[in-house]
Scaffold this motif. Structure first.
Motif, PDB file in Angstrom:
ATOM      1  N   SER A 364       0.827  -1.206   0.000  1.00 31.78           N
ATOM      2  CA  SER A 364       0.000   0.000   0.000  1.00 31.78           C
ATOM      3  C   SER A 364       0.859   1.253   0.000  1.00 31.78           C
ATOM      4  O   SER A 364       0.546   2.229  -0.656  1.00 31.78           O
ATOM      5  N   HIS A 389       1.138  -2.938   4.320  1.00 30.72           N
ATOM      6  CA  HIS A 389       0.056  -3.674   3.649  1.00 30.72           C
ATOM      7  C   HIS A 389      -1.213  -3.350   4.423  1.00 30.72           C
ATOM      8  O   HIS A 389      -1.474  -3.927   5.476  1.00 30.72           O
ATOM      9  N   ALA A 390      -2.000  -2.404   3.899  1.00 29.16           N
ATOM     10  CA  ALA A 390      -3.127  -1.874   4.655  1.00 29.16           C
ATOM     11  C   ALA A 390      -4.213  -2.921   4.905  1.00 29.16           C
ATOM     12  O   ALA A 390      -4.889  -2.886   5.928  1.00 29.16           O
ATOM     13  N   ASP A 391      -4.365  -3.888   3.972  1.00 24.32           N
ATOM     14  CA  ASP A 391      -5.425  -4.885   4.177  1.00 24.32           C
ATOM     15  C   ASP A 391      -5.158  -5.764   5.398  1.00 24.32           C
ATOM     16  O   ASP A 391      -6.076  -6.200   6.075  1.00 24.32           O
ATOM     17  N   ARG A 392      -3.867  -6.024   5.683  1.00 21.04           N
ATOM     18  CA  ARG A 392      -3.539  -6.835   6.870  1.00 21.04           C
ATOM     19  C   ARG A 392      -3.056  -5.947   8.013  1.00 21.04           C
ATOM     20  O   ARG A 392      -2.801  -6.428   9.107  1.00 21.04           O
ATOM     21  N   TYR A 393      -2.888  -4.649   7.714  1.00 19.94           N
ATOM     22  CA  TYR A 393      -2.339  -3.660   8.627  1.00 19.94           C
ATOM     23  C   TYR A 393      -1.035  -4.120   9.281  1.00 19.94           C
ATOM     24  O   TYR A 393      -0.878  -4.135  10.499  1.00 19.94           O
ATOM     25  N   LYS A 426      -1.524  -2.250  -3.915  1.00 27.30           N
ATOM     26  CA  LYS A 426      -2.760  -2.354  -3.126  1.00 27.30           C
ATOM     27  C   LYS A 426      -3.452  -1.004  -3.010  1.00 27.30           C
ATOM     28  O   LYS A 426      -4.674  -0.904  -3.043  1.00 27.30           O
ATOM     29  N   GLU A 429      -5.123  -0.275  -6.247  1.00 28.25           N
ATOM     30  CA  GLU A 429      -6.359  -1.058  -6.344  1.00 28.25           C
ATOM     31  C   GLU A 429      -7.490  -0.395  -5.567  1.00 28.25           C
ATOM     32  O   GLU A 429      -8.594  -0.207  -6.095  1.00 28.25           O
ATOM     33  N   SER A 430      -7.219   0.001  -4.303  1.00 30.91           N
ATOM     34  CA  SER A 430      -8.314   0.565  -3.499  1.00 30.91           C
ATOM     35  C   SER A 430      -8.766   1.922  -4.054  1.00 30.91           C
ATOM     36  O   SER A 430      -9.946   2.243  -4.037  1.00 30.91           O
ATOM     37  N   GLN A 433     -10.909   1.272  -7.137  1.00 31.43           N
ATOM     38  CA  GLN A 433     -12.202   0.718  -6.733  1.00 31.43           C
ATOM     39  C   GLN A 433     -13.147   1.854  -6.306  1.00 31.43           C
ATOM     40  O   GLN A 433     -14.339   1.837  -6.586  1.00 31.43           O
ATOM     41  N   ARG A 443      -6.022  -7.449  -9.045  1.00 34.72           N
ATOM     42  CA  ARG A 443      -4.617  -7.104  -8.799  1.00 34.72           C
ATOM     43  C   ARG A 443      -3.762  -8.361  -8.916  1.00 34.72           C
ATOM     44  O   ARG A 443      -4.123  -9.419  -8.397  1.00 34.72           O
ATOM     45  N   ASP A 447       1.853 -10.840  -3.820  1.00 40.74           N
ATOM     46  CA  ASP A 447       1.053 -11.082  -2.614  1.00 40.74           C
ATOM     47  C   ASP A 447      -0.227 -11.857  -2.922  1.00 40.74           C
ATOM     48  O   ASP A 447      -1.035 -12.088  -2.031  1.00 40.74           O
TER      49      ASP A 447
END
Length: 594
Positions: A364, A389-393, A426, A429-430, A433, A443, A447
């Motif tokens: 991210s 990696h913001a999705d997993r923080y 990432k 992608e966000s 979106q 994506r 990862d």
């Protein structure tokens, strides 16, 4: 045969485990005749080890032990043993370490062959493709040249795969086997489908195979009574195929052809050595050959064969736009998508045409820092910035995978002003979106889970079910997407600043490759490249896919600075348990070298 009784033979055997440093082979005797290249079990002290017979010798003056038993009846092909010795000498590596790479694991285990262990047969209807003049000329030059190694330099979309297939066809007709090497990263089903649909006996090897699957494929190659086609990454070079006739290396500029753990080796160098030993043709194919490979080919007078035009005669030149990222007026609507790029994506989504967004950085955000004191989150082992990696923080290191939780305050000055800068796939992608909620966005990067890889979702990409594909170098390679209309590059110069003499080459290759995804047929296509250094020669050459211009520029730069191919570079790594010991010994080494 140098025996002292009627039924005693003596052999030098190279064990697959280091017995003592500096000793690569030991002498043993056998009451049955064995052959060079045979895999055997030998007693060493109290243990028994696996080894390869490398030589017949006469009875030595000392007592010898007996070879316990042979593991495989079929000996390894001699060229493979020659290659192993070369790897050991050239790369200064113990023979045992080389053999551990060349041979599969678990040689003595009994494997049950699964019922469906048949080589992939014809999947697609075979199409008789007629080669164009350039391709036909290339094939006949390769098949008639006396030089072992040939450089096949073809622009993207010039149909190198068809040339490989024709060489394979003619080599199999001579009763000889073919090895096709593909980069680890692009084990997309494309080239494998192409070959499996065309040839009867295809063996595929790859890194997702279990130890048993690898061993069975290896055994199948060793015992095969007929010539085979083997396809796989760099390790496929060591498959013991009968009568090797050709090694074809696709995308020969890829970094994954170099192995970075011991024994370090370059599959390109190794392929040339194996080709020489087997009297086989070696073809290095690429749109953007490595500067050093092209230079060596020219210096040695090795043939360089060009495929100068796209294979489809109707191909229409693509429209390119270069956006200067320093000019804020190009970025009124978004901080890192230029207005031109957003406008084009909008049009594509509306008329269901595909867009590919390329950015060579996962995650991210690439740097996490404290605004108050300037502290940055670094990996304690690799000294590189940790990536958010913001999705997993989490923050993770892209070299050794070290992970930590995102700090809430600065470990140095305890201020809460922690910010994340930089752009990763990432984040792209966000953001897309959010901007295009109705579009189907996918994506592709390192990862991805196994179900989300290019190979798994290739059909959706091919059919145009995915509106916007975002990716790192995984998507820059060899994909032929019929619905693709626009390629957008977020920041073309992001690799240029790395302190590595090969960084410009990498940046050029990726840009030329990614631009090559479009302009393959009669459709109107466009490329939008954003860059902070739009006038940089590397960006200009890459966008124009001008290899010759780049090659001259890079050679001049390297000659001036004294870098390869004009010099050898030696990297010395000092590894100790503690930092203090590493520093102390590094200093000792410096003194010795001086």
């Amino acid at each position: 045969s140098g025996c002292y009784t009627k039924n005693m033979w003596f052999y030098e055997v190279a064990p697959t485990k280091i017995v003592r440093s500096g000793a690569a082979v030991f002498t043993y005797h056998s009451e049955t005749e064995l052959f060079i290249g045979q895999l055997v079990l030998i007693p060493v002290g109290k243990q028994s080890l696996q080894g390869v017979i490398t030589k017949n010798v006469i009875k030595p003056a000392y007592e010898t032990k007996a070879i316990l038993e042979s593991i495989e009846a079929t000996p390894l092909p001699k060229p493979l043993i020659d290659l192993s010795w070369w790897l050991s000498e050239y790369y200064r590596t113990p023979m045992a370490t080389v053999l551990q790479t060349v041979l599969p694991r678990g040689l003595t285990k009994n494997r049950r062959t699964p019922k469906a262990q048949e080589a992939a047969g014809a999947v697609r209807a075979r199409t008789q493709i007629v080669l164009n003049t350039d391709q036909a000329t290339a094939v006949s030059k390769i098949m008639t040249t006396t030089s072992e190694t040939v450089l096949l330099q073809g622009v993207t979309g010039s149909g190198k795969t068809e040339v490989y297939k024709e060489i394979a066809r003619q080599t199999l007709a001579e009763g000889r086997s073919v090895i096709v090497l593909v980069p680890e990263i692009s084990l997309t089903s494309q080239i494998i489908d192409d070959f499996a649909g065309e040839f009867e006996h295809v063996l595929v090897t790859h890194s997702h195979m279990t130890e048993a699957e690898r061993h069975l494929a290896w055994k199948k190659a060793l015992d095969s009574p007929i010539p085979l086609v083997v396809i796989g990454p760099r390790s496929a070079l060591f498959m013991p195929v009968p009568k090797l006739g050709a090694v074809l290396v696709d995308e020969a500029h890829e970094p994954s052809y170099k192995q970075e753990q011991a024994p370090r080796y370059s599959a390109l160098r190794a392929a040339s050595v194996l080709g020489k030993a087997a009297g086989a043709r070696v073809v290095l194919g690429s749109a953007t050959p490595l500067v050093a490979d092209r230079y060596v080919a020219e210096a040695h007078g090795a043939p360089i064969i060009f495929l100068p035009k796209p294979a489809r005669g109707s191909a229409k030149a693509t429209h390119t736009t270069l956006v200067d990222m320093k000019k804020r007026e190009n970025f009124k609507k978004h901080r890192f998508f230029s207005d031109q790029l957003l406008h084009t994506i909008e049009q594509n989504v509306a008329s269901s045409r595909q867009t590919l967004i390329f950015h060579n950085r996962r995650g991210s955000a690439s740097t996490t820092l404290c605004e108050s004191c300037g502290w940055t989150a670094e990996c304690p082992r690799c000294y590189v910035p940790l990536v958010l990696h913001a999705d997993r923080y989490t923050l993770s290191c892209h070299i050794c995978d070290h992970k930590i939780k995102v700090p809430t305050d600065c470990p140095e000055c305890h201020s809460a002003n922690i910010i994340h800068k930089g752009i990763g796939t990432k984040l792209i992608e966000s953001e897309l979106q959010r901007l295009f909620p109705k579009a189907v966005i996918a994506r592709f990067d390192g990862d991805n889970a196994n179900s989300e890889t290019v190979a798994e979702r290739y059909k959706e990409l091919y059919d145009g079910a995915i509106d916007i594909a975002i990716g790192t170098q995984v998507v820059a390679k060899g994909l032929d997407l019929p619905k693709l209309h626009t390629v957008g590059v977020i920041q073309a110069d992001n690799g240029l600043a790395l302190p590595d003499f090969a960084a410009p080459e990498r940046a050029f290759q990726l840009l030329a490759q990614v631009v090559g995804r479009v302009g393959r047929d009669e459709r109107d296509t466009n490329v939008i490249v954003q860059s902070y250094q739009p006038t940089h020669p590397v960006i200009q050459f890459g966008l124009a896919q001008d290899y010759e211009g780049f090659y001259k520029f890079a050679l001049a730069e390297r000659s001036r600075a004294g870098f390869p191919p004009f010099r050898y570079l030696l990297q010395l790594t000092n590894v100790y348990k503690t930092e203090a010991a590493a520093i102390r010994n590094a200093k000792v080494l410096v003194q010795e070298l001086r």
